[in-house]
Motif scaffolding. Structure first.
Motif, PDB file in Angstrom:
ATOM      1  N   PRO A  45      16.224 -31.827 -30.238  1.00  0.00           N
ATOM      2  CA  PRO A  45      16.136 -31.508 -28.814  1.00  0.00           C
ATOM      3  C   PRO A  45      15.851 -32.708 -27.925  1.00  0.00           C
ATOM      4  CG  PRO A  45      14.993 -29.837 -30.102  1.00  0.00           C
ATOM      5  CD  PRO A  45      15.424 -30.903 -31.068  1.00  0.00           C
ATOM      6  N   LEU A  46      14.965 -33.611 -28.362  1.00  0.00           N
ATOM      7  CA  LEU A  46      14.639 -34.745 -27.476  1.00  0.00           C
ATOM      8  C   LEU A  46      15.801 -35.719 -27.328  1.00  0.00           C
ATOM      9  CD1 LEU A  46      10.895 -35.562 -28.268  1.00  0.00           C
ATOM     10  CD2 LEU A  46      11.845 -34.725 -26.108  1.00  0.00           C
ATOM     11  N   VAL A  86      18.278 -31.760 -14.497  1.00  0.00           N
ATOM     12  CA  VAL A  86      17.367 -32.244 -15.510  1.00  0.00           C
ATOM     13  C   VAL A  86      15.927 -32.231 -14.992  1.00  0.00           C
ATOM     14  CG1 VAL A  86      16.621 -34.489 -16.398  1.00  0.00           C
ATOM     15  CG2 VAL A  86      18.905 -33.655 -16.928  1.00  0.00           C
ATOM     16  N   GLY A  87      14.970 -31.903 -15.857  1.00  0.00           N
ATOM     17  CA  GLY A  87      13.562 -31.996 -15.496  1.00  0.00           C
ATOM     18  C   GLY A  87      12.806 -32.655 -16.627  1.00  0.00           C
ATOM     19  N   GLU A 122      18.961 -34.809 -27.193  1.00  0.00           N
ATOM     20  CA  GLU A 122      19.899 -34.177 -26.257  1.00  0.00           C
ATOM     21  C   GLU A 122      19.339 -34.229 -24.831  1.00  0.00           C
ATOM     22  OE1 GLU A 122      22.913 -32.733 -27.096  1.00  0.00           O
ATOM     23  OE2 GLU A 122      22.723 -33.167 -29.231  1.00  0.00           O
ATOM     24  N   ILE A 123      18.062 -33.841 -24.686  1.00  0.00           N
ATOM     25  CA  ILE A 123      17.441 -33.841 -23.358  1.00  0.00           C
ATOM     26  C   ILE A 123      17.382 -35.270 -22.811  1.00  0.00           C
ATOM     27  CG2 ILE A 123      15.304 -33.363 -22.065  1.00  0.00           C
ATOM     28  CD1 ILE A 123      14.775 -31.096 -24.201  1.00  0.00           C
ATOM     29  N   GLY A 163      11.345 -32.843 -19.903  1.00  0.00           N
ATOM     30  CA  GLY A 163      11.426 -32.071 -21.152  1.00  0.00           C
ATOM     31  C   GLY A 163      12.372 -30.897 -21.101  1.00  0.00           C
ATOM     32  N   VAL A 164      13.246 -30.846 -20.092  1.00  0.00           N
ATOM     33  CA  VAL A 164      14.197 -29.740 -20.021  1.00  0.00           C
ATOM     34  C   VAL A 164      15.524 -30.219 -19.437  1.00  0.00           C
ATOM     35  CG1 VAL A 164      13.093 -28.997 -17.879  1.00  0.00           C
ATOM     36  CG2 VAL A 164      14.635 -27.441 -19.035  1.00  0.00           C
ATOM     37  N   ALA A 165      16.613 -29.774 -20.048  1.00  0.00           N
ATOM     38  CA  ALA A 165      17.941 -30.149 -19.544  1.00  0.00           C
ATOM     39  C   ALA A 165      18.835 -28.928 -19.514  1.00  0.00           C
ATOM     40  CB  ALA A 165      18.553 -31.227 -20.432  1.00  0.00           C
ATOM     41  N   GLU A 182      20.595 -36.590 -21.341  1.00  0.00           N
ATOM     42  CA  GLU A 182      20.895 -36.090 -19.995  1.00  0.00           C
ATOM     43  C   GLU A 182      20.057 -36.819 -18.948  1.00  0.00           C
ATOM     44  OE1 GLU A 182      23.386 -33.889 -19.023  1.00  0.00           O
ATOM     45  OE2 GLU A 182      23.956 -34.467 -21.046  1.00  0.00           O
ATOM     46  N   VAL A 183      18.787 -37.070 -19.261  1.00  0.00           N
ATOM     47  CA  VAL A 183      17.922 -37.833 -18.350  1.00  0.00           C
ATOM     48  C   VAL A 183      18.525 -39.230 -18.147  1.00  0.00           C
ATOM     49  CG1 VAL A 183      15.635 -38.887 -18.077  1.00  0.00           C
ATOM     50  CG2 VAL A 183      15.823 -36.590 -19.060  1.00  0.00           C
ATOM     51  N   ALA A 229      14.667 -26.996 -24.003  1.00  0.00           N
ATOM     52  CA  ALA A 229      13.376 -27.436 -23.477  1.00  0.00           C
ATOM     53  C   ALA A 229      12.361 -27.641 -24.596  1.00  0.00           C
ATOM     54  CB  ALA A 229      12.839 -26.415 -22.476  1.00  0.00           C
TER      55      ALA A 229
END
Lengths: 251, 224
Positions: B205-206, A213-214, B208-209, A216-218, B212-213, A231
């Motif tokens: 998207p946010l 994970v980064g 889902e992302i 804004g990107v997974a 994960e975070v 992303a």
């Protein structure tokens, strides 16, 4: 007077030539969708999609179809970004991409960004159908509006099937007229570039890929030999950097 | 239909485990994307039309007897985040346990046997709604409302937001909740004819992302 949009299609067939290389027995484009074969490397054939006219404009209908037959390897890029623009005819434009990757075949589908210009209205579908042991890298990038411009209306659906099973089915709607909340903290949070990478490799089947994970990107392993990188970024340049870094992580 | 059964199923005190999940709100608060009632409202709006619509369509389709296995696979394809897939199955399993005690039925037993680790929660919700004598619209309303009420409740705890303000947000969203539930029922009916590929696949998207975070944190208040 009714103005009707442009209808155009392009078709690629890639076939193993029996000598370790890939032949392109079908390479047909028309109007705004021109195809050029460029120098490949190893056993891989390369094709560039060259925008010969502007668009898609409102009312246009574009369709691109690529079939990579068993054992063939194909890489497709585009010469420039695609810009969705408002047209003279009413109604949305459509851009349908259908990609078939047969057993043991490999496709790199790496077009440049799709830019949704103010006043445009485009519905994009991308459907990928993969056979057993097929390999794929697919990149999809959307930039909402040109510099300092409001975005147009853009809806994009991406479906990936492997061996008859749908592994990924996602649709993103944004811009004026999209269901509300699209620009809010649950969906895009004010970001103006959004993109995905789908990477399919038979060796992912063992579930060896980490969900790194980064900002804004997974990197997200799907329920099969596939990974989705999702992303969001402030602009197209930062988005490309994030996707490139994620792809490098996957090795 | 039994209106009392609908109230029971939609009640946050029904022991189905929903209170342990924030619907992505915890990650959004930490990232500074939700700082007050106005952001919460936009966050909930985004959830309504993406995760909410998808969940409600799955639930409605399950009530209308679209096969559970196909719906569960469709839910997987619409949930790229592994953390969210795990959360959805956990919640599905917990809802199944509570529902089998409340509305014992052979159909629930069969689904529980087929999915020992849990099916996706919205799919289970649809099966449970039918066992409780409820219809597709009831299940869709439950799913859509849940898609925003959980996040609103979580933000009250995470930001010490005034609960009156959070209730105001939910009340303002009510007409949209009804519209999305109607769309979901229509989509569920469409799936009966055209198969699960016709179900909505609206993505955020946010969410889902962010999931994960959030899954990578060592300490967190909510499970997702």
């Amino acid at each position: 007077m009714t103005v009707s949009g442009v209808r155009a299609s392009a078709r690629i067939v890639a076939r193993a030539d029996g000598r370790g290389g890939t032949a392109l027995p079908v390479l047909e484009g028309e109007g705004p969708l021109a195809l050029r074969r460029t120098r490949g490397s190893g056993g891989e054939a390369r094709v560039m999609l060259v925008g010969a006219m502007s668009g898609p404009l409102g009312g246009d209908e574009f369709a691109v179809r690529a079939a990579v037959e068993s054992g063939a390897r194909l890489r497709v890029g585009s010469a420039a970004a695609t810009i969705a623009l408002p047209g003279q005819s009413k109604g949305a434009a459509r851009y349908d991409v259908r990609l078939d990757v047969a057993d043991g075949a490999e496709l790199h589908w790496m077009p440049e960004q799709l830019i949704s210009a103010q006043g445009s209205d485009l519905y994009v579908t991308t459907r990928v159908v993969l056979g057993t042991g097929a390999r794929l890298v697919l990149r999809e990038e959307q930039v909402l509006g040109r510099a300092d411009e409001q975005p147009g209306r853009l809806t994009s659906r991406l479906t990936v099937c492997i061996e008859g099973r749908t592994l990924l089915d996602q649709e993103l709607s944004c811009g004026p007229g999209a269901p509300s909340g699209w620009d809010g903290p649950a969906v895009l949070g004010g970001c103006r570039a959004v993109g995905q990478l789908v990477v399919v490799r038979p060796e992912f089947g063992a579930g060896a890929v980490a969900g790194a994970v980064g900002e804004g990107v997974a990197i997200m392993p799907l329920g099969g030999p596939a990974v989705l990188v999702s992303a969001v970024a402030a602009d197209g340049l930062r988005l490309r950097r994030a996707l490139d870094e994620a792809l490098a992580c996957l090795g | 239909m039994s209106r009392a059964a609908l109230l029971m199923l939609a009640d946050g005190r029904f022991p189905a485990g929903g209170h342990a999940h924030s619907g992505g709100a915890e990650a959004a608060v930490k990232a500074g994307r939700i700082t007050g009632a106005a952001d919460l409202e936009e966050f909930c709006r985004g959830r309504l039309h993406t995760a909410g619509l998808v969940a409600a369509s799955l639930a409605a389709a399950a009530v209308l007897r679209v096969p559970v296995r196909e719906l569960d696979a469709a839910a997987d394809a619409r949930t790229p985040s592994p953390a969210l897939r795990v959360a959805a199955r956990k919640l599905g399993r917990q809802l199944m346990r509570a529902a089998r005690a409340a509305w014992p039925s052979q159909e629930l037993d069969a689904v529980a046997r087929e999915f020992p680790k849990g099916a996706h929660q919205p799919v289970v919700l649809g099966v449970v709604a039918r066992a409780a004598g409820l219809g597709a619209s009831d299940a869709a309303h439950c799913a859509v409302y849940e898609s925003v009420s959980g996040a609103a409740g979580a933000v009250v705890r995470l930001l010490s937001l005034d609960p009156f303000d959070a209730s105001g947000v939910l009340a303002r969203l009510a007409p949209e909740v009804d519209r999305v539930a109607d769309l979901a029922v229509e989509a569920g009916r469409g799936a009966v004819v055209e198969g699960v590929g016709a179900l909505p696949a609206a993505s955020a998207p946010l969410l889902e992302i962010g999931a994960e975070v959030h899954a990578g944190w060592g300490v967190r208040l909510f499970a997702s």
